[in-house]
Scaffold this motif. Sequence first.
Motif, PDB file in Angstrom:
ATOM      1  N   ASN A   5      -8.457  -3.763  -6.342  1.00  0.00           N
ATOM      2  CA  ASN A   5      -7.567  -3.051  -8.010  1.00  0.00           C
ATOM      3  C   ASN A   5      -7.404  -1.348  -8.035  1.00  0.00           C
ATOM      4  OD1 ASN A   5      -6.739  -5.480  -8.991  1.00  0.00           O
ATOM      5  ND2 ASN A   5      -7.999  -5.802 -10.053  1.00  0.00           N
ATOM      6  N   ALA A   6      -7.884  -0.374  -7.072  1.00  0.00           N
ATOM      7  CA  ALA A   6      -8.406   0.610  -6.863  1.00  0.00           C
ATOM      8  C   ALA A   6      -6.221   1.462  -7.151  1.00  0.00           C
ATOM      9  CB  ALA A   6      -8.470   1.003  -5.308  1.00  0.00           C
ATOM     10  N   SER A   7      -6.230   1.890  -7.424  1.00  0.00           N
ATOM     11  CA  SER A   7      -4.734   2.497  -7.950  1.00  0.00           C
ATOM     12  C   SER A   7      -4.293   4.058  -7.709  1.00  0.00           C
ATOM     13  CB  SER A   7      -3.915   2.536  -9.395  1.00  0.00           C
ATOM     14  OG  SER A   7      -4.861   3.087 -10.686  1.00  0.00           O
ATOM     15  N   SER A   8      -3.443   4.730  -7.001  1.00  0.00           N
ATOM     16  CA  SER A   8      -2.719   5.427  -6.455  1.00  0.00           C
ATOM     17  C   SER A   8      -1.445   5.784  -7.607  1.00  0.00           C
ATOM     18  CB  SER A   8      -3.327   5.997  -5.533  1.00  0.00           C
ATOM     19  OG  SER A   8      -2.576   6.838  -4.898  1.00  0.00           O
ATOM     20  N   PRO A   9      -0.909   7.416  -7.901  1.00  0.00           N
ATOM     21  CA  PRO A   9      -0.206   7.429  -8.176  1.00  0.00           C
ATOM     22  C   PRO A   9       0.951   7.444  -6.552  1.00  0.00           C
ATOM     23  CG  PRO A   9      -1.092   9.360  -9.244  1.00  0.00           C
ATOM     24  CD  PRO A   9      -2.149   8.014  -8.440  1.00  0.00           C
ATOM     25  N   SER A  10       1.808   6.772  -7.225  1.00  0.00           N
ATOM     26  CA  SER A  10       3.126   6.444  -6.050  1.00  0.00           C
ATOM     27  C   SER A  10       3.820   7.887  -5.549  1.00  0.00           C
ATOM     28  CB  SER A  10       4.065   5.408  -6.404  1.00  0.00           C
ATOM     29  OG  SER A  10       2.936   4.240  -7.415  1.00  0.00           O
ATOM     30  N   PRO A  11       3.926   8.272  -4.406  1.00  0.00           N
ATOM     31  CA  PRO A  11       4.988   9.531  -3.876  1.00  0.00           C
ATOM     32  C   PRO A  11       5.990   8.499  -3.447  1.00  0.00           C
ATOM     33  CG  PRO A  11       3.002   8.416  -2.046  1.00  0.00           C
ATOM     34  CD  PRO A  11       3.034   7.347  -3.520  1.00  0.00           C
ATOM     35  N   TRP A  12       7.138   8.015  -4.653  1.00  0.00           N
ATOM     36  CA  TRP A  12       8.016   7.541  -3.709  1.00  0.00           C
ATOM     37  C   TRP A  12       8.991   8.081  -3.227  1.00  0.00           C
ATOM     38  CZ3 TRP A  12       6.721   2.400  -4.024  1.00  0.00           C
ATOM     39  CH2 TRP A  12       5.643   2.110  -4.597  1.00  0.00           C
ATOM     40  N   LEU A  13       8.788   9.422  -3.399  1.00  0.00           N
ATOM     41  CA  LEU A  13       9.937   9.986  -2.565  1.00  0.00           C
ATOM     42  C   LEU A  13       9.915  10.631  -1.205  1.00  0.00           C
ATOM     43  CD1 LEU A  13      12.493  11.961  -2.738  1.00  0.00           C
ATOM     44  CD2 LEU A  13      11.227  13.962  -3.770  1.00  0.00           C
ATOM     45  N   ASP A  14       8.184  10.350  -0.951  1.00  0.00           N
ATOM     46  CA  ASP A  14       7.495  10.689   0.334  1.00  0.00           C
ATOM     47  C   ASP A  14       8.562   9.409   0.732  1.00  0.00           C
ATOM     48  OD1 ASP A  14       7.021  12.653   0.290  1.00  0.00           O
ATOM     49  OD2 ASP A  14       5.133  12.010  -0.384  1.00  0.00           O
ATOM     50  N   ALA A  18      11.557   8.878   3.950  1.00  0.00           N
ATOM     51  CA  ALA A  18      10.717   8.293   5.290  1.00  0.00           C
ATOM     52  C   ALA A  18      11.711   7.399   5.991  1.00  0.00           C
ATOM     53  CB  ALA A  18       9.312   7.415   4.976  1.00  0.00           C
ATOM     54  N   LEU A  19      11.731   6.571   4.460  1.00  0.00           N
ATOM     55  CA  LEU A  19      13.040   4.805   5.079  1.00  0.00           C
ATOM     56  C   LEU A  19      14.733   5.915   5.681  1.00  0.00           C
ATOM     57  CD1 LEU A  19      12.568   2.418   1.836  1.00  0.00           C
ATOM     58  CD2 LEU A  19      12.315   2.569   4.307  1.00  0.00           C
ATOM     59  N   ALA A  20      14.787   6.883   5.113  1.00  0.00           N
ATOM     60  CA  ALA A  20      16.285   7.303   5.146  1.00  0.00           C
ATOM     61  C   ALA A  20      16.245   7.615   7.086  1.00  0.00           C
ATOM     62  CB  ALA A  20      16.876   8.398   4.463  1.00  0.00           C
ATOM     63  N   PHE A  72      -1.281   8.661   2.187  1.00  0.00           N
ATOM     64  CA  PHE A  72      -0.320   7.646   1.995  1.00  0.00           C
ATOM     65  C   PHE A  72       0.101   6.367   3.392  1.00  0.00           C
ATOM     66  CE2 PHE A  72      -0.654   8.740  -2.352  1.00  0.00           C
ATOM     67  CZ  PHE A  72      -0.437   7.126  -2.650  1.00  0.00           C
ATOM     68  N   THR A  73       0.388   6.126   4.366  1.00  0.00           N
ATOM     69  CA  THR A  73       1.361   5.537   4.741  1.00  0.00           C
ATOM     70  C   THR A  73       2.381   3.928   4.695  1.00  0.00           C
ATOM     71  OG1 THR A  73      -0.539   6.835   6.303  1.00  0.00           O
ATOM     72  CG2 THR A  73       1.121   5.107   7.844  1.00  0.00           C
ATOM     73  N   TYR A  74       3.374   4.251   5.145  1.00  0.00           N
ATOM     74  CA  TYR A  74       3.570   3.079   5.442  1.00  0.00           C
ATOM     75  C   TYR A  74       3.968   2.437   6.125  1.00  0.00           C
ATOM     76  CZ  TYR A  74       5.138   5.766   0.988  1.00  0.00           C
ATOM     77  OH  TYR A  74       5.152   6.271  -0.584  1.00  0.00           O
ATOM     78  N   VAL A  75       3.600   1.343   6.611  1.00  0.00           N
ATOM     79  CA  VAL A  75       3.583  -0.049   7.590  1.00  0.00           C
ATOM     80  C   VAL A  75       4.673  -0.992   7.024  1.00  0.00           C
ATOM     81  CG1 VAL A  75       2.147   1.578   8.171  1.00  0.00           C
ATOM     82  CG2 VAL A  75       1.180  -0.771   7.116  1.00  0.00           C
ATOM     83  N   MET A  76       5.194  -1.140   8.303  1.00  0.00           N
ATOM     84  CA  MET A  76       5.761  -2.570   8.613  1.00  0.00           C
ATOM     85  C   MET A  76       4.658  -3.731   9.061  1.00  0.00           C
ATOM     86  SD  MET A  76       9.940  -1.995   9.270  1.00  0.00           S
ATOM     87  CE  MET A  76       9.536  -0.349  10.911  1.00  0.00           C
ATOM     88  N   LEU A  77       4.381  -4.448   8.346  1.00  0.00           N
ATOM     89  CA  LEU A  77       3.243  -5.838   8.884  1.00  0.00           C
ATOM     90  C   LEU A  77       3.481  -7.204   8.228  1.00  0.00           C
ATOM     91  CD1 LEU A  77       0.408  -4.099   7.379  1.00  0.00           C
ATOM     92  CD2 LEU A  77       0.535  -4.293   9.744  1.00  0.00           C
ATOM     93  N   ARG A  78       3.386  -7.979   9.427  1.00  0.00           N
ATOM     94  CA  ARG A  78       3.481  -9.360   9.289  1.00  0.00           C
ATOM     95  C   ARG A  78       2.977  -9.971   8.343  1.00  0.00           C
ATOM     96  NH1 ARG A  78       1.142 -12.385  12.819  1.00  0.00           N
ATOM     97  NH2 ARG A  78       0.477 -10.599  13.844  1.00  0.00           N
ATOM     98  N   PRO A  79       3.786 -11.056   7.024  1.00  0.00           N
ATOM     99  CA  PRO A  79       3.204 -11.753   6.443  1.00  0.00           C
ATOM    100  C   PRO A  79       1.788 -12.656   7.011  1.00  0.00           C
ATOM    101  CG  PRO A  79       5.321 -12.079   6.512  1.00  0.00           C
ATOM    102  CD  PRO A  79       5.120 -11.508   7.524  1.00  0.00           C
TER     103      PRO A  79
END
Length: 115
Positions: A5-14, A18-20, A72-79
């Motif tokens: 349950n640790a939380s952090s503000p979201s850097p959505w613009l980043d 990154a997706l683009a 933050f790091t965004y990663v694609m992971l298998r479920p």
Amino acid sequence: MYHCNASSPSPWLDLIEALAAGGIPVGEDFPWDLYAHVVCELCSQHSTYHAAYLGELSPVSHVWVIWESGGFTYVMLRPCGAVDPTVNPVQREACTLFADHWPGHSWQFTDMLQD
């Protein structure tokens, strides 16, 4: 077993940039709810970075954000996909975490995630 349950503000613009940059189109159908904070979905006893599920790109590729104090790091992971073998097969639900996650499958948590 409890969530971190640790939380952090979201850097959505980043995330959108990154997706683009990775060639993934982001338009009106952007599939994720943009919460003000991300909340760690791992077990409270984990000893590594925090992780939060963001969305599904395909049935075998989910997007997660992982973070430490450094960013933050965004990663694609298998479920994970593991199921509780003690539950009736008709009522089984797959673990909602990523493959090879730290101790505790999602069905073993006794608390709810806090936003």
